[in-house]
Motif scaffolding. Sequence first.
Motif, PDB file in Angstrom:
ATOM      1  N   PHE A 156     -98.058 -17.218 -75.939  1.00  0.00           N
ATOM      2  CA  PHE A 156     -99.159 -17.631 -76.802  1.00  0.00           C
ATOM      3  C   PHE A 156    -100.457 -17.691 -76.011  1.00  0.00           C
ATOM      4  O   PHE A 156    -101.501 -17.234 -76.475  1.00  0.00           O
ATOM      5  N   GLU A 157    -100.390 -18.235 -74.798  1.00  0.00           N
ATOM      6  CA  GLU A 157    -101.588 -18.367 -73.965  1.00  0.00           C
ATOM      7  C   GLU A 157    -102.198 -17.007 -73.652  1.00  0.00           C
ATOM      8  O   GLU A 157    -103.416 -16.845 -73.682  1.00  0.00           O
ATOM      9  N   GLU A 158    -101.365 -16.039 -73.362  1.00  0.00           N
ATOM     10  CA  GLU A 158    -101.857 -14.686 -73.091  1.00  0.00           C
ATOM     11  C   GLU A 158    -102.559 -14.121 -74.328  1.00  0.00           C
ATOM     12  O   GLU A 158    -103.641 -13.531 -74.235  1.00  0.00           O
ATOM     13  N   MET A 159    -101.970 -14.330 -75.485  1.00  0.00           N
ATOM     14  CA  MET A 159    -102.559 -13.841 -76.725  1.00  0.00           C
ATOM     15  C   MET A 159    -103.917 -14.494 -76.978  1.00  0.00           C
ATOM     16  O   MET A 159    -104.899 -13.809 -77.258  1.00  0.00           O
ATOM     17  N   VAL A 160    -103.967 -15.806 -76.845  1.00  0.00           N
ATOM     18  CA  VAL A 160    -105.206 -16.548 -77.106  1.00  0.00           C
ATOM     19  C   VAL A 160    -106.287 -16.183 -76.090  1.00  0.00           C
ATOM     20  O   VAL A 160    -107.443 -15.960 -76.464  1.00  0.00           O
ATOM     21  N   ASP A 161    -105.923 -16.118 -74.825  1.00  0.00           N
ATOM     22  CA  ASP A 161    -106.902 -15.774 -73.791  1.00  0.00           C
ATOM     23  C   ASP A 161    -107.533 -14.415 -74.044  1.00  0.00           C
ATOM     24  O   ASP A 161    -108.709 -14.191 -73.745  1.00  0.00           O
ATOM     25  N   HIS A 162    -106.760 -13.499 -74.597  1.00  0.00           N
ATOM     26  CA  HIS A 162    -107.268 -12.156 -74.867  1.00  0.00           C
ATOM     27  C   HIS A 162    -108.027 -12.086 -76.190  1.00  0.00           C
ATOM     28  O   HIS A 162    -109.131 -11.529 -76.263  1.00  0.00           O
ATOM     29  N   LEU A 163    -107.446 -12.656 -77.256  1.00  0.00           N
ATOM     30  CA  LEU A 163    -107.999 -12.464 -78.594  1.00  0.00           C
ATOM     31  C   LEU A 163    -109.187 -13.358 -78.951  1.00  0.00           C
ATOM     32  O   LEU A 163    -110.103 -12.911 -79.642  1.00  0.00           O
ATOM     33  N   ILE A 164    -109.183 -14.610 -78.503  1.00  0.00           N
ATOM     34  CA  ILE A 164    -110.228 -15.542 -78.959  1.00  0.00           C
ATOM     35  C   ILE A 164    -111.635 -15.070 -78.590  1.00  0.00           C
ATOM     36  O   ILE A 164    -112.513 -15.047 -79.459  1.00  0.00           O
ATOM     37  N   PRO A 165    -111.900 -14.666 -77.350  1.00  0.00           N
ATOM     38  CA  PRO A 165    -113.261 -14.176 -77.053  1.00  0.00           C
ATOM     39  C   PRO A 165    -113.647 -12.953 -77.893  1.00  0.00           C
ATOM     40  O   PRO A 165    -114.794 -12.831 -78.335  1.00  0.00           O
ATOM     41  N   LEU A 166    -112.685 -12.080 -78.149  1.00  0.00           N
ATOM     42  CA  LEU A 166    -112.965 -10.886 -78.947  1.00  0.00           C
ATOM     43  C   LEU A 166    -113.165 -11.240 -80.418  1.00  0.00           C
ATOM     44  O   LEU A 166    -114.058 -10.696 -81.076  1.00  0.00           O
ATOM     45  N   LEU A 167    -112.365 -12.170 -80.923  1.00  0.00           N
ATOM     46  CA  LEU A 167    -112.555 -12.619 -82.304  1.00  0.00           C
ATOM     47  C   LEU A 167    -113.925 -13.269 -82.487  1.00  0.00           C
ATOM     48  O   LEU A 167    -114.576 -13.079 -83.514  1.00  0.00           O
ATOM     49  N   LYS A 168    -114.359 -14.019 -81.494  1.00  0.00           N
ATOM     50  CA  LYS A 168    -115.678 -14.654 -81.562  1.00  0.00           C
ATOM     51  C   LYS A 168    -116.770 -13.586 -81.634  1.00  0.00           C
ATOM     52  O   LYS A 168    -117.715 -13.704 -82.415  1.00  0.00           O
ATOM     53  N   GLN A 169    -116.632 -12.533 -80.851  1.00  0.00           N
ATOM     54  CA  GLN A 169    -117.603 -11.443 -80.871  1.00  0.00           C
ATOM     55  C   GLN A 169    -117.605 -10.732 -82.220  1.00  0.00           C
ATOM     56  O   GLN A 169    -118.673 -10.375 -82.744  1.00  0.00           O
ATOM     57  N   VAL A 170    -116.425 -10.522 -82.801  1.00  0.00           N
ATOM     58  CA  VAL A 170    -116.339  -9.884 -84.117  1.00  0.00           C
ATOM     59  C   VAL A 170    -116.949 -10.803 -85.162  1.00  0.00           C
ATOM     60  O   VAL A 170    -117.751 -10.372 -86.008  1.00  0.00           O
ATOM     61  N   TYR A 171    -116.610 -12.076 -85.113  1.00  0.00           N
ATOM     62  CA  TYR A 171    -117.111 -13.066 -86.075  1.00  0.00           C
ATOM     63  C   TYR A 171    -118.638 -13.135 -86.055  1.00  0.00           C
ATOM     64  O   TYR A 171    -119.270 -13.247 -87.103  1.00  0.00           O
ATOM     65  N   CYS A 172    -119.209 -13.051 -84.872  1.00  0.00           N
ATOM     66  CA  CYS A 172    -120.670 -13.147 -84.719  1.00  0.00           C
ATOM     67  C   CYS A 172    -121.361 -11.784 -84.747  1.00  0.00           C
ATOM     68  O   CYS A 172    -122.540 -11.672 -84.414  1.00  0.00           O
ATOM     69  N   ASN A 173    -120.621 -10.741 -85.135  1.00  0.00           N
ATOM     70  CA  ASN A 173    -121.155  -9.375 -85.238  1.00  0.00           C
ATOM     71  C   ASN A 173    -121.705  -8.846 -83.917  1.00  0.00           C
ATOM     72  O   ASN A 173    -122.625  -8.034 -83.906  1.00  0.00           O
ATOM     73  N   GLU A 174    -121.149  -9.318 -82.817  1.00  0.00           N
ATOM     74  CA  GLU A 174    -121.535  -8.805 -81.505  1.00  0.00           C
ATOM     75  C   GLU A 174    -120.651  -7.629 -81.097  1.00  0.00           C
ATOM     76  O   GLU A 174    -121.011  -6.866 -80.211  1.00  0.00           O
TER      77      GLU A 174
END
Length: 121
Positions: free
Chosen positions: A90-108
Amino acid sequence: MIDSPGDCAADFDAKLPDLLQGLQDWFEKEAASIDDIVANSAPSGTGGSIISGLPAIDSKRIVDATMITEEVLGIELPPEIIKAGGYETFEEMVDHLIPLLKQVYCNELKIKKTKKAKAEA
């Protein structure tokens, strides 16, 4: 409506606890079902197994977590940001996906819209 990148980041951060909890619950359920299948179908013995070399959740199954991102963030989990092969923990998934999801969410981070997303727009 979110007016600035700072507002967007703050909005994402406010939703982060719910996102993490939803993803953790989903991950644990998915990983448990795989463990049960492996335990009941893998051959016994002392030899190696190809099953032991597989990730806890493969990349194709991670797309199913879209139901969590849609519920919490109002966006799909883009397949383009999922690590090829999947995630061991789970930690590996979160460490990878959360920063990218934030960028997608903020249209970056621009991603291709799915047919479903295009139809709703």
